[in-house]
Design a protein around this motif. Structure first.
Motif, PDB file in Angstrom:
ATOM      1  N   GLU A 344     -63.592  59.399  99.235  1.00 14.37           N
ATOM      2  CA  GLU A 344     -62.822  58.209  99.620  1.00 14.37           C
ATOM      3  C   GLU A 344     -62.157  58.394 100.981  1.00 14.37           C
ATOM      4  N   VAL A 345     -61.531  59.545 101.174  1.00 14.02           N
ATOM      5  CA  VAL A 345     -60.879  59.819 102.456  1.00 14.02           C
ATOM      6  C   VAL A 345     -61.905  59.825 103.574  1.00 14.02           C
ATOM      7  N   THR A 346     -63.056  60.445 103.340  1.00 17.12           N
ATOM      8  CA  THR A 346     -64.112  60.523 104.345  1.00 17.12           C
ATOM      9  C   THR A 346     -64.615  59.140 104.739  1.00 17.12           C
ATOM     10  N   ALA A 347     -64.848  58.265 103.751  1.00 19.12           N
ATOM     11  CA  ALA A 347     -65.370  56.924 104.027  1.00 19.12           C
ATOM     12  C   ALA A 347     -64.400  56.108 104.878  1.00 19.12           C
ATOM     13  N   ILE A 348     -63.116  56.186 104.560  1.00 18.35           N
ATOM     14  CA  ILE A 348     -62.118  55.428 105.326  1.00 18.35           C
ATOM     15  C   ILE A 348     -62.014  55.974 106.747  1.00 18.35           C
ATOM     16  N   ALA A 349     -61.981  57.297 106.873  1.00 15.60           N
ATOM     17  CA  ALA A 349     -61.879  57.913 108.202  1.00 15.60           C
ATOM     18  C   ALA A 349     -63.068  57.538 109.074  1.00 15.60           C
ATOM     19  N   MET A 350     -64.261  57.533 108.511  1.00  9.68           N
ATOM     20  CA  MET A 350     -65.459  57.154 109.263  1.00  9.68           C
ATOM     21  C   MET A 350     -65.341  55.732 109.800  1.00  9.68           C
ATOM     22  N   SER A 351     -64.806  54.825 108.981  1.00  4.92           N
ATOM     23  CA  SER A 351     -64.698  53.426 109.399  1.00  4.92           C
ATOM     24  C   SER A 351     -63.704  53.240 110.533  1.00  4.92           C
ATOM     25  N   LEU A 407     -57.122  42.893 106.512  1.00  4.10           N
ATOM     26  CA  LEU A 407     -58.077  43.889 106.998  1.00  4.10           C
ATOM     27  C   LEU A 407     -57.696  45.321 106.644  1.00  4.10           C
ATOM     28  N   GLY A 408     -56.521  45.509 106.017  1.00  8.16           N
ATOM     29  CA  GLY A 408     -56.116  46.834 105.569  1.00  8.16           C
ATOM     30  C   GLY A 408     -55.908  47.816 106.714  1.00  8.16           C
ATOM     31  N   ILE A 409     -56.334  49.053 106.499  1.00  8.40           N
ATOM     32  CA  ILE A 409     -56.097  50.108 107.474  1.00  8.40           C
ATOM     33  C   ILE A 409     -56.850  49.837 108.785  1.00  8.40           C
ATOM     34  N   THR A 410     -58.006  49.187 108.714  1.00 11.54           N
ATOM     35  CA  THR A 410     -58.730  48.845 109.942  1.00 11.54           C
ATOM     36  C   THR A 410     -57.923  47.882 110.798  1.00 11.54           C
ATOM     37  N   GLY A 411     -57.298  46.892 110.166  1.00 16.90           N
ATOM     38  CA  GLY A 411     -56.450  45.950 110.885  1.00 16.90           C
ATOM     39  C   GLY A 411     -55.249  46.622 111.513  1.00 16.90           C
TER      40      GLY A 411
END
Length: 439
Positions: A344-351, A407-411
């Motif tokens: 989960e951490v990896t997927a978010i960091a990649m984005s 948009l969550g963390i990306t926003g």
């Protein structure tokens, strides 16, 4: 071509020193991340606050660089000795004030909306790393002197040695090696404190014993702290401190907002922010070289060189940033994988890496021309520009895009390129206008 060589001569040692800071940050987060996701999340929250104080205090210390650089351009060693003594007095007061404010914040750590299970990890780490800020400020003050006289190699070597000591201390104290207790995140904090004390002590000892700096040390000993000198440094330091503080608080607020989305998101935010420091720290090294050389030229009333160093410096900064962004992108899997085994951490960091790359243009622009303005001692307008860029543009944009637009963390991260680019454009326009007025 000559100006490029001069920027590289000063900039490369500073960049190597900054690379040591990056390696330390990587090592800290890798060691903490493999120890536990909660520890990594707690580290992200605390370091967001502590870095706000360190970078704000560094802004005060940076007020010394243009003064020393200008005096160095005039070969005025006596003036440099007096400036350093006054600088230590100003920054000592700033460091103590910072500790008092951190103590007040400590009493309200439970009011920041972080997950309750993180607080027992956060509190002791906050205390230890908070105390270490005083020693970091002392080191940075001495570093402004050595950079200002175009001798950045010693600070680079000390950063290398101090960071190796810190990494070793992390291994011993986080995991409980060589008979020491297993302290987790607190162990990382203690290692940071010990290494910062050692770096300051060794730096001061070198400055006092170096034969090549004997004239500066004698001038320092003979100088007296003066109200005029303190006022001058304060007038240069506080705008830079506020500018740096407002910029850093944008990232601090992003960490707080990321924490509202949960420990996993906060951990991913910390991983990506750590990776972003590769570009930022290396760009900072070149930007510092621009500031030093601009201040030297300004002391000699050479406005053509002032503009030349700034323009060439920006394109060099941008080139470095693009190169390292490309390297990070091609090695994104292994780099993110160094910090965590959480999918989960990896997927978010990649984005978040795409957003990270988009703000390099604006970050390089604001770093270069903020430092160029520092070199010509035109720093007061920076405060208003930073306030508008970060508090009226970046932070509101991060909140609106992250939570209102869903948009969550990306926003939240999209607030960075918006605010940093605005700041860079403001600083560039001011630099061009000011150098035109001086002609």
């Amino acid at each position: 071509m000559q100006k490029i060589k001069e920027i590289l001569k000063i900039g490369i040692p500073i960049m190597l020193g900054q690379a040591c800071v990056i390696i330390l940050s990587f090592a800290d987060n890798i060691m903490i991340g493999w120890y536990g996701v909660d520890d990594l999340a707690a580290s992200s929250f605390v370091n967001g606050i502590i870095n706000l104080f360190i970078f704000t205090e560094l802004g005060f210390a940076c007020g010394l660089t243009p003064v020393v650089g200008s005096l160095f351009g005039k070969n005025d060693s006596r003036g440099i000795g007096a400036a350093v003594k006054n600088g230590l007095a100003v920054n000592g007061a700033v460091g103590i004030t910072g500790l008092v404010i951190l103590a007040i914040i400590y009493a309200f750590l439970d009011r920041f909306g972080q997950e309750p299970e993180l607080l027992p990890i956060i509190r002791p780490y906050f205390i230890v790393v908070g105390i270490s800020t005083v020693f970091a400020l002392g080191f940075n003050t001495l570093k402004q002197f050595s950079d200002g006289i175009c001798r950045p190699v010693v600070a680079m070597c000390l950063l290398m040695g101090g960071n190796l000591l810190n990494i070793f201390g992390n291994w011993v104290l986080i995991y409980g090696k060589l008979g020491f207790p297993e302290l987790g995140l607190l162990g990382a904090g203690l290692s940071t404190l010990f290494s910062r004390i050692a770096m300051l002590v060794v730096f001061a000892a070198w400055l006092m014993s170096s034969k090549s700096l004997k004239g500066y040390y004698q001038a320092f000993r003979q100088a007296r702290i003066s109200r005029k000198g303190i006022r001058r440094l304060f007038s240069l330091g506080y705008p830079l401190a506020l500018q740096t503080g407002m910029e850093t608080s944008t990232f601090t607020m992003s960490a707080v907002m990321a924490g509202w989305l949960g420990a996993t998101t906060l951990a991913a935010h910390q991983v990506t922010l750590t990776i972003s420091q590769i570009c930022f720290m290396l760009m900072t090294g070149l930007a510092t070289a621009v500031s030093v050389l601009v201040s030297n030229a300004y002391g000699q009333n050479d406005l053509k060189s002032v503009r030349g160093y700034a323009s060439r410096g920006y394109f060099m900064i941008l080139a470095v940033s693009v190169f390292f962004c490309a390297v990070i992108w091609f090695l994104r899997g292994p780099i993110v994988g160094m910090f965590t085994d959480s999918a989960e951490v990896t997927a978010i960091a990649m984005s978040l890496l795409i957003v990270l790359f988009t703000y390099q243009f604006g970050d390089g622009l604001q770093l270069c021309f903020c430092n160029a303005l520092r070199g010509i001692q035109d720093v007061k307008p920076i405060m208003l520009m930073a306030f508008v860029s970060y508090y009226l543009i970046a932070i509101p944009s991060a909140y609106l895009l992250g939570f209102k637009a869903g948009l969550g963390i990306t926003g939240i991260w999209m607030g960075f390129p918006i605010g940093l680019t605005a700041a860079g454009i403001f600083y560039f326009i001011r630099f061009r206008r000011r150098t035109t007025e001086l002609q």
